[in-house]
Every structure is written in C-alpha cells, then in structure tokens.
Design an enzyme around this catalytic site. Structure first.
Site, PDB file in Angstrom:
ATOM      1  N   ASP A  15      12.874  17.907 -27.415  1.00  0.00           N
ATOM      2  CA  ASP A  15      12.636  17.194 -26.151  1.00  0.00           C
ATOM      3  C   ASP A  15      12.503  15.686 -26.390  1.00  0.00           C
ATOM      4  O   ASP A  15      12.047  15.254 -27.449  1.00  0.00           O
ATOM      5  CB  ASP A  15      11.359  17.752 -25.497  1.00  0.00           C
ATOM      6  CG  ASP A  15      11.299  17.475 -24.007  1.00  0.00           C
ATOM      7  OD1 ASP A  15      12.287  16.954 -23.442  1.00  0.00           O
ATOM      8  OD2 ASP A  15      10.259  17.774 -23.396  1.00  0.00           O
ATOM      9  N   HIS A  32      21.181  12.319 -26.195  1.00  0.00           N
ATOM     10  CA  HIS A  32      21.657  13.646 -26.579  1.00  0.00           C
ATOM     11  C   HIS A  32      22.572  13.551 -27.806  1.00  0.00           C
ATOM     12  O   HIS A  32      22.491  14.355 -28.724  1.00  0.00           O
ATOM     13  CB  HIS A  32      22.410  14.321 -25.432  1.00  0.00           C
ATOM     14  CG  HIS A  32      21.573  14.539 -24.200  1.00  0.00           C
ATOM     15  ND1 HIS A  32      20.293  15.029 -24.253  1.00  0.00           N
ATOM     16  CD2 HIS A  32      21.836  14.323 -22.879  1.00  0.00           C
ATOM     17  CE1 HIS A  32      19.804  15.117 -23.018  1.00  0.00           C
ATOM     18  NE2 HIS A  32      20.716  14.681 -22.166  1.00  0.00           N
ATOM     19  N   LEU A 126      20.919  30.477 -44.387  1.00  0.00           N
ATOM     20  CA  LEU A 126      20.077  30.044 -43.257  1.00  0.00           C
ATOM     21  C   LEU A 126      20.642  30.641 -41.973  1.00  0.00           C
ATOM     22  O   LEU A 126      21.853  30.611 -41.744  1.00  0.00           O
ATOM     23  CB  LEU A 126      20.079  28.509 -43.131  1.00  0.00           C
ATOM     24  CG  LEU A 126      19.398  27.955 -41.868  1.00  0.00           C
ATOM     25  CD1 LEU A 126      17.872  28.111 -41.945  1.00  0.00           C
ATOM     26  CD2 LEU A 126      19.753  26.482 -41.642  1.00  0.00           C
TER      27      LEU A 126
HETATM   28  C1  IPE Z   1      12.739  21.918 -22.381  1.00  0.00           C
HETATM   29  O1  IPE Z   1      12.841  20.566 -22.114  1.00  0.00           O
HETATM   30  C2  IPE Z   1      14.090  22.499 -22.589  1.00  0.00           C
HETATM   31  C3  IPE Z   1      14.785  22.070 -23.799  1.00  0.00           C
HETATM   32  C4  IPE Z   1      14.287  21.332 -24.751  1.00  0.00           C
HETATM   33  C5  IPE Z   1      16.122  22.545 -23.938  1.00  0.00           C
HETATM   34  P1  IPE Z   1      12.808  19.999 -20.605  1.00  0.00           P
HETATM   35  O2  IPE Z   1      12.847  18.541 -20.727  1.00  0.00           O
HETATM   36  O3  IPE Z   1      13.857  20.656 -19.806  1.00  0.00           O
HETATM   37  O4  IPE Z   1      11.396  20.542 -20.118  1.00  0.00           O
HETATM   38  P2  IPE Z   1      10.439  20.073 -18.948  1.00  0.00           P
HETATM   39  O5  IPE Z   1      11.261  20.020 -17.709  1.00  0.00           O
HETATM   40  O6  IPE Z   1       9.891  18.730 -19.303  1.00  0.00           O
HETATM   41  O7  IPE Z   1       9.367  21.122 -18.926  1.00  0.00           O
HETATM   42  C1  IPE Z   2      15.848  17.264 -24.391  1.00  0.00           C
HETATM   43  O1  IPE Z   2      15.715  15.955 -23.968  1.00  0.00           O
HETATM   44  C2  IPE Z   2      17.254  17.778 -24.238  1.00  0.00           C
HETATM   45  C3  IPE Z   2      17.411  18.771 -23.162  1.00  0.00           C
HETATM   46  C4  IPE Z   2      16.467  19.303 -22.460  1.00  0.00           C
HETATM   47  C5  IPE Z   2      18.771  19.178 -22.859  1.00  0.00           C
HETATM   48  P1  IPE Z   2      15.547  15.590 -22.433  1.00  0.00           P
HETATM   49  O2  IPE Z   2      16.896  15.391 -21.866  1.00  0.00           O
HETATM   50  O3  IPE Z   2      14.697  16.570 -21.745  1.00  0.00           O
HETATM   51  O4  IPE Z   2      14.815  14.200 -22.558  1.00  0.00           O
HETATM   52  P2  IPE Z   2      13.617  13.663 -21.664  1.00  0.00           P
HETATM   53  O5  IPE Z   2      12.556  14.726 -21.673  1.00  0.00           O
HETATM   54  O6  IPE Z   2      14.171  13.424 -20.305  1.00  0.00           O
HETATM   55  O7  IPE Z   2      13.184  12.410 -22.354  1.00  0.00           O
HETATM   56 MG    MG Z   3      12.699  16.738 -21.434  1.00  0.00          MG
END
Ligand code: IPE
Ligand code: IPE
Ligand code: MG
Length: 240
Positions: A15, A32, A126
């Site tokens: 995240d 990403h 792995l």
């Molecule tokens: C959780 O992250 C899902 C992934 C890391 C794939 P999100 O960014 O979607 O989660 P919330 O919305 O903050 O809970």
């Molecule tokens: C995690 O990073 C990747 C996915 C959930 C696909 P985010 O895209 O949720 O990044 P933030 O949380 O908005 O910073």
């Molecule tokens: Mg996120």
C-alpha cells in the site's frame, strides 16, 4: 523462539503507491510502476532468506471501483511485469501463481497468467503468489458455494456434512495447499485488513510500517523479519 526465526510464508499488503507518487509530484501510476521494483527486490530477498512463500496483495475486489484509467493501467502493468519476469522465475526456481476472482480479468491477462503458472508449476525454490481481484469475503463465499455443491451432489452428503472439519472446508479456499501466512506486512501506515486473508490470517503476526510500498526494499523487509523473530506465537495457549 528459535523456530520462529524465518517465517515460512510472508504476505505483503502493498500500500501507498499513490501517496509515494504524490509526494514526488508525479501521477499515481508512477507509484505503481515503482512498486514493481519493490516486488522484484522483495522476491530476491525472500530467496536470499530462504522464505518458502511470498504472497502479495496486488489488487482487491474493491479496487475495481477506482477510475477506469488507473484500473486498466494496473492490469496492463500486471501483463507486462509477468512477461518481463518469466525468465527470472525460471532462472531462480520461482513457482508463480495468481489467485483471485478471474471473472473481470481480460482474456489477455488470463492467458498470460495461465502461461506463467503452467511454465513455473514445477519450480519449488520460492512460491510467489499474487492476489489479484481478491477479497477475503469473496474467497470464503466461493468456497462455501463449491463446498455446498459437492455436498448436494453426494448421496452421503448429509453424513459428510456432520463430519466436516476446518481442514475439509479450507480445501475449497483459493489458497488450498498453501500454508497460512506467518507474517502479514502492511506498508504506508494503514492498520487494517482491507478484506484480505480473513480466514488464512486468523493467527498471522502483523507488521505495520509507515514506509510507502515503492520505498519498501530489502532493508525494510529485514526490519519486518527482525520484528517477527522476536514474536512469541502462543495460539491461545500459555507459554513461559
Ligand atoms: C489494499 O489497499 C489493497 C491492496 C494493497 C491491493 P487499498 O489502498 O485498496 O486499501 P484501503 O482502501 O486503504 O483500505
Ligand atoms: C497500493 O497503493 C496499490 C493498490 C492498491 C493497487 P495505492 O494505490 O492504494 O496507494 P495509496 O494508498 O493511494 O497511496
Ligand atoms: Mg491504498
């Protein structure tokens, strides 16, 4: 505590890609893109440390609710990353799997996933597992449906139902055969499950860090492992 030292299965809730990009004055997608480099670094480190299973939450069922442009970028990134990494999976003995709800994936993505999964199926150094279009509630529900269908189709169903234990049911989860995660890491300072491995994480240790996923590399991974090594896993029992 010795037996705790290296977890068999580490799982990452990756995240903070969007925030990483914003802090750098870039578009979210750049976060990403950079996040893929962290995946590469963590995979290498998992091999170095002799970790058996590394799983990654890449895209949740709820993430389909993001803007179309971000969703399609992420799906395209998955295709590109898998195609680019396949030679290294073969070189390094990585068995690669993608688990989740395939219904909304494009045919191209499903084909690349199937190809990577088939080609790496006999690798065993792995296990690298990507959870894509996954949610814990979806997994439990799909398992319950398939379980119920099997019971209904079996004349001995009612009897089998009585004897059904936890182990019989979890064979229906998409993670069948994969050990439950010993350690779940979540980056970016959020402290929630976000509908991830609800069943499988029942006794996982958690490690939360403020570091954003694109900055989570070997040194940060080691910090999580150091923290894990100090945990006492009691499973409800009393230890001295
Ligand atoms: C959780 O992250 C899902 C992934 C890391 C794939 P999100 O960014 O979607 O989660 P919330 O919305 O903050 O809970
Ligand atoms: C995690 O990073 C990747 C996915 C959930 C696909 P985010 O895209 O949720 O990044 P933030 O949380 O908005 O910073
Ligand atoms: Mg996120």
């Amino acid at each position: 505590m010795e037996e705790n030292k290296v977890p068999l299965h580490v799982s990452m809730i990756m995240d903070g890609n969007g925030r990483w990009a914003r802090l750098k004055g870039k578009e979210r997608i750049e976060g990403h893109r950079e996040g893929v480099e962290s995946v590469r670094a963590c995979t290498e480190y998992a091999i170095e440390k002799g970790i058996g299973y590394l799983s990654l939450f890449a895209f949740s069922e709820e993430n389909w609710g993001r803007p179309d442009s971000e969703v399609s970028f992420l799906m395209e990134l998955m295709v590109k990353a898998m195609v680019a990494e396949l030679p290294s999976f073969m070189e390094n003995g990585i068995r690669f799997r993608v688990l989740g709800n395939r219904e909304r994936l494009t045919q191209e993505l499903k084909d690349v996933i199937d190809d990577c999964m088939e080609r790496t199926a006999s690798n065993s150094r792995l296990n690298l597992i990507v959870f894509l279009s996954y949610s814990g509630k979806w997994d439990i529900l799909q398992a319950a449906k398939r379980f119920a269908a099997d019971m209904l189709a079996d004349s001995a169903g009612p009897e089998r139902l009585n004897d059904t234990g936890i182990g019989d049911f979890e064979k229906y989860l998409v993670t069948a055969g994969i050990p439950d995660p010993d350690l779940i890491v979540r980056t970016s300072g959020e402290k929630r499950m976000s509908n991830y491995l609800l069943w499988q994480g029942a006794y996982s240790e958690f490690y939360f860090t403020d570091v954003l996923w694109p900055d989570f590399r070997k040194g940060e991974f080691q910090k999580a492992l150091d923290s894990y090594a100090l945990r006492e896993r009691r499973y409800g029992k009393v230890f001295k």
